[in-house]
Each structure stands twice: as structure tokens, then as C-alpha cells.
Design an enzyme around this catalytic site. Structure first.
Site, PDB file in Angstrom:
ATOM      1  N   GLU A 165       0.824  -1.224   0.000  1.00 20.62           N
ATOM      2  CA  GLU A 165       0.000   0.000   0.000  1.00 20.62           C
ATOM      3  C   GLU A 165       0.854   1.269   0.000  1.00 20.62           C
ATOM      4  O   GLU A 165       0.800   2.081   0.945  1.00 20.62           O
ATOM      5  CB  GLU A 165      -0.931   0.017   1.217  1.00 20.62           C
ATOM      6  CG  GLU A 165      -1.884  -1.161   1.289  1.00 20.62           C
ATOM      7  CD  GLU A 165      -2.913  -1.056   2.416  1.00 20.62           C
ATOM      8  OE1 GLU A 165      -2.791  -0.154   3.258  1.00 20.62           O
ATOM      9  OE2 GLU A 165      -3.839  -1.882   2.445  1.00 20.62           O
ATOM     10  N   GLU A 363      -4.919  -8.795   0.866  1.00 22.59           N
ATOM     11  CA  GLU A 363      -5.527  -8.491   2.170  1.00 22.59           C
ATOM     12  C   GLU A 363      -7.009  -8.260   1.949  1.00 22.59           C
ATOM     13  O   GLU A 363      -7.408  -7.577   1.001  1.00 22.59           O
ATOM     14  CB  GLU A 363      -4.970  -7.192   2.792  1.00 22.59           C
ATOM     15  CG  GLU A 363      -3.622  -7.302   3.430  1.00 22.59           C
ATOM     16  CD  GLU A 363      -3.141  -5.983   4.033  1.00 22.59           C
ATOM     17  OE1 GLU A 363      -3.966  -5.166   4.499  1.00 22.59           O
ATOM     18  OE2 GLU A 363      -1.919  -5.772   4.027  1.00 22.59           O
TER      19      GLU A 363
END
Ligand code: BG6
Length: 460
Positions: A165, A363
Site C-alpha cells: 500500500e 488483504e
């Protein structure tokens, strides 16, 4: 039965800072998280920092045994740069080499493929003091660190990821004040994003130069932007949010270049990042083999209702406003919307617009505050809501795979309840409960369910 393709990756993800603990032991130097917690503990939920996390540094062998019980065939964690190379760029810490080597060997021994990420929000403090991602010296130090990891572990690890991220440290550290160094400045944020991409690409180039047999990718949080309505103004708001938060990283790492609309938009507002000669060629070489996608909740937007104040700081919200759709389904324990169909939308977008690149769900998960209230007399957490959450997301994923999406696996966030940045232990996500007092591990109901799913390679 909904059966997944043969060899589908079933597992979970965590990161070094969030699981290892021993954050100033074993030769490790401080990361920005150790430092920020030392100077401003009040910014962390209940004042808890990452000194102990879930003690994976000591309990890795038992934890890997639990992963096996959960039916994992793959598991992602990260290497802490500040543990492996405490000075950021220079001497390697042999104790860290032994630790990561042991973890990797044990995972392989237990039939669990290690997916190794190099950077999960945890800048070594000494590198932040040199300017963090704003500094090209730090970019080069990161590329050296990446190469060191490939040389040390690349004989056994064949799935590498450069960043998790990468837009989050940009948002948290340089726009919205939820990561150190707490700067609010769009242009500096854009430079941090650009330099992170250059660092990513330099790591990809280093990996390929070594001729190892493996794949290298990146993990992005792709949050589809849904417009309030089909009105042109709402559509434009959603397009801009997508451009700034998704395509800013997704396009360069899959197509080798920034979206031209993004360059035009930022140059119109005088917000283009500082760029060096040759950067665009480097970024071209950073196209990944494999993409990890983190997805938790959708972004709903509407056209902004007000013009920005002439003295206001330039912010992404100049182009859109968050929209709360009436009747949306919520996870009341975290305050996030649940929209499972987004999983399908992400998959079809990657198939249709990104050359059907190989990817996996790196995720997905459901955070629950106060989860102990779901404990049964048997002492086990009865997290049927998590089973439902995962099942629904997997169902939409299954439909997309049936229609040709190239999705290779599903990793839950996370294996065991873990420390999570400023939220510390507020939101629990694990298949396994962590008792903070005793560090005891107990499988939740969802863990048992997942072991079955992974064993059957699908579910009813
Ligand atoms: C993900 C991050 O986006 O969200 C993780 O990659 C983080 O590092 C997770 O722990 C959950 O966040 P939170 O704030 O709900 O605890």
C-alpha cells in the site's frame, strides 16, 4: 460447491512491525513507529506502541505450526529494513539474517510458501532523518536493501513484493496526519509517491539483474470509487478519486507510465512532483510480474458542493466529497462499509483494462472492536460475521474467476490479531485470537472454517 482453481493460494498476511515485537532488540534500530511512539504515545490507541506486537520474533515456530493447522499453503510477511540493516545502508545484522532465514526455512518445511514484502510503512528512523522518501539517497539505500534481501533469501523465496500500500504513507505522512512525519503538503506528498515508485522500480530492476527464478510484484490497496449518481459531475468526481488514489500507482506498475490525465491535472494546479532525468525510463522498467490487491471497503463519492477557500491547502478533496449511501451495509464494529461486489469489480477491471495481469487478494478482512464480547462459554470467539464476510467476498471473486479473471489466491488480514499502527490493538482481524496479557493464541471459529475451505479448495 464453489471450487477454486487448482493450486489456489490460501493464507493470510501480516507485516514485520505489526507481528515481530522485539522492536529494539536483536540488533534492530528504531523505525519511525518506535520513534513516534516514544515522542507522542497519545497518538496511539491506549498509548500502545509496537515494542512487543504479537511476539512473532520469539514464537515464530509455534505460529507457523498454527498456520499449518489453518490450512495455509502461503503466507505473507515483510522484512524490517531497520532489523536487517540497522544503519539503513551498510552493515548487515547477522542476527536478523538468521531470524528471517529460519522463518523462511520453517515455512517451506511446513508446505507454506513465503511471500516476502520489503516495505510495510516502517521507514528506519535513520533514513527518515535523511529525508525519508523525499530523499533520493534513501531511494538508493532502499534499492541496496532490496538487492541484499534478494541475494540473501532469493534462492528460497520466489514471490517478492516491493511495497505494501505505497499510497498509505503518502496519505498518512504527507497529507492527512496519521503517520509520522505528520506533514501536510500535497506537492511533497506527490514527490514521496513518485520517489516510492522509483524505489519500487529500482528494486524490480535489481531483482531481474540477478537472474533468480521467481516473481516480483507490489501490493496496492485498490479501493473502487463509486459515484453517487450518473450525473456528469458525480462521474467526474469518481474518476478523479480513482485517478489520485488507485491509478496513480496501478498504471505505472502495470503499464510503465503515469496516466496522462493525472499528469495534466497536477500540472494544471502546479502540483507535479520533483522528478529527475531518467526517472520515467526507470518507472518503465518497473512493470510487475504479479499484483497483490488489498481491499476492505469501497469509496463512494459525490461532486464537491463548495469551491475551495482561496487560502485552503491543495488537497484531493478539491475534486470530490465522500458520499454516504443511504442503506449501505456496515461493519458496525469498525465503521467501514461492506460491499462484497467490489471484489468482482476489481477483478473485472484488472481483466479488461490491465491485460488480465496475474493477481491475488493480498488483504481482505473484518476488523472488530471489542471482539471479546463474542466469546462463547467454550472460550472460543464465535465470529460468524467474519465467516460471512469472507464467504461473500469469495463468492464474488469466484464469479469473476469463472468469467476469466486471473486471480491466484486469497489472503486474509490477518493470521493472528496484530498491532495496527495508531489503532494498536483496537480492531481485531485474526483467524486466531491473541490474549494481550498472556500472549496465548486461541483459534476463532472462523479459523476452523477457513481450514476446511482451504482443505476443500472451496466451500458450499
Ligand atoms: C491495511 C494495512 O490497510 O489495514 C494493515 O495494510 C493494517 O497494515 C490494516 O493493519 C487494518 O487497519 P486498522 O486500522 O483497521 O487496524
Amino acid at each position: 460447491m464453489k471450487i477454486f482453481p487448482q493450486g489456489f493460494w490460501w493464507g493470510s498476511a501480516t507485516s514485520a512491525a505489526q507481528s515481530e515485537g522485539s522492536s529494539l532488540k536483536g540488533g534492530k534500530s528504531a523505525s519511525i513507529w518506535d520513534h513516534w511512539h516514544a515522542i507522542q504515545p497519545e497518538r496511539f490507541h491506549n498509548g500502545v506502541g509496537c515494542a512487543d506486537a504479537s511476539t512473532f520474533y520469539e514464537n515464530w515456530r509455534d505460529d507457523i505450526a498454527l498456520m499449518k493447522e489453518l490450512g495455509h499453503n502461503s503466507f505473507r510477511t515483510s522484512i524490517a529494513w531497520s532489523r536487517l540493516i540497522p544503519s539503513g545502508d551498510g552493515e548487515i545484522n547477522q542476527e536478523a539474517v538468521d531470524f528471517y532465514s529460519n522463518v523462511i526455512d520453517e515455512l517451506i518445511e511446513q508446505g507454506i510458501e513465503p511471500f516476502i514484502n520489503l516495505y510495510h510503512f516502517d521507514m528506519p528512523l535513520c533514513m527518515q532523518e535523511k529525508g525519508g522518501w523525499e530523499s533520493r539517497e534513501v531511494v538508493d539505500a532502499y534499492a541496496n536493501y532490496a538487492k541484499t534481501c534478494f541475494v540473501l533469501f532469493g534462492d528460497r523465496v520466489v514471490k517478492w513484493f516491493t511495497h505494501n500500500e505505497p499510497i498509505v504513507p503518502v496519505e498518512g505522512g504527507y497529507l492527512y496526519d496519521f503517520h509520522y512525519p505528520n506533514i501536510v503538503d500535497f506537492k511533497r506528498a506527490a514527490t514521496v509517491a513518485h520517489n516510492t515508485l522509483v524505489a519500487h522500480s529500482k528494486a524490480v530492476i535489481a531483482y531481474r539483474s540477478l537472474g533468480l527464478k521467481g516473481e516480483i510484484g507490489i501490493i496496492l490497496n485498490l479501493t473502487p470509487s463509486y459515484p453517487r449518481s450518473q450525473n456528469q459531475a458525480d462521474l467526474l468526481a469518481a474518476e478523479r478519486a480513482d485517478l489520485l488514489f488507485n491509478r496513480s500507482f496501478l498504471d505505472p506498475v502495470t503499464k510503465g507510465e503515469y496516466p496522462s490525465e493525472l499528469v495534466t491535472l497536477l500540472s494544471e494546479y502546479g502540483q507535479l512532483p520533483g522528478c529527475h532525468d531518467g526517472d520515467l525510463e526507470i518507472i518503465k522498467a518497473g512493470v510487475v510480474d504479479l499484483l497483490g490487491v488489498n481491499f476492505y471497503f469501497p469509496r463512494r463519492v459525490q461532486a464537491p458542493r463548495y469551491a475551495p477557500h482561496p487560502d485552503a491547502l491543495f488537497m484531493p478533496e478539491w475534486f470530490f466529497e465522500p458520499y454516504e449511501m443511504p442503506g449501505r451495509k456496515m461493519n458496525p464494529h469498525r465503521g467501514w462499509e461492506i460491499y462484497e461486489e467490489a471484489m468482482y469489480d476489481i477483478a473485472i477491471n484488472l481483466k479488461d483494462n490491465y491485460n488480465n495481469i496475474p493477481w491475488f487478494v493480498s488483504e481482505n478482512g473484518m476488523g472488530v472492536e471489542g471482539e471479546e464480547k463474542f466469546r462463547a462459554e467454550s472460550f472460543q470467539i464465535q465470529d460468524d460475521y467474519r465467516i460471512e464476510f469472507v464467504k461473500e467476498h469469495l463468492s464474488w471473486l469466484h464469479k469473476a474467476i469463472d468469467e476469466g479473471a486471473n486471480c491466484k489466491g486469497y489472503h486474509l488480514w490477518t493470521f493472528i490479531d496484530c498491532w495496527s499502527w495508531c489503532n494498536a490493538y483496537k480492531n481485531r482481524y485474526g483467524w486466531i485470537e491473541l490474549d494481550l496479557e498472556t500472549q496465548a493464541r486461541r483459534m476463532k471459529k472462523s479459523g476452523q472454517w477457513f481450514a476446511q475451505v482451504s482443505n476443500d479448495n472451496g466451500f458450499e
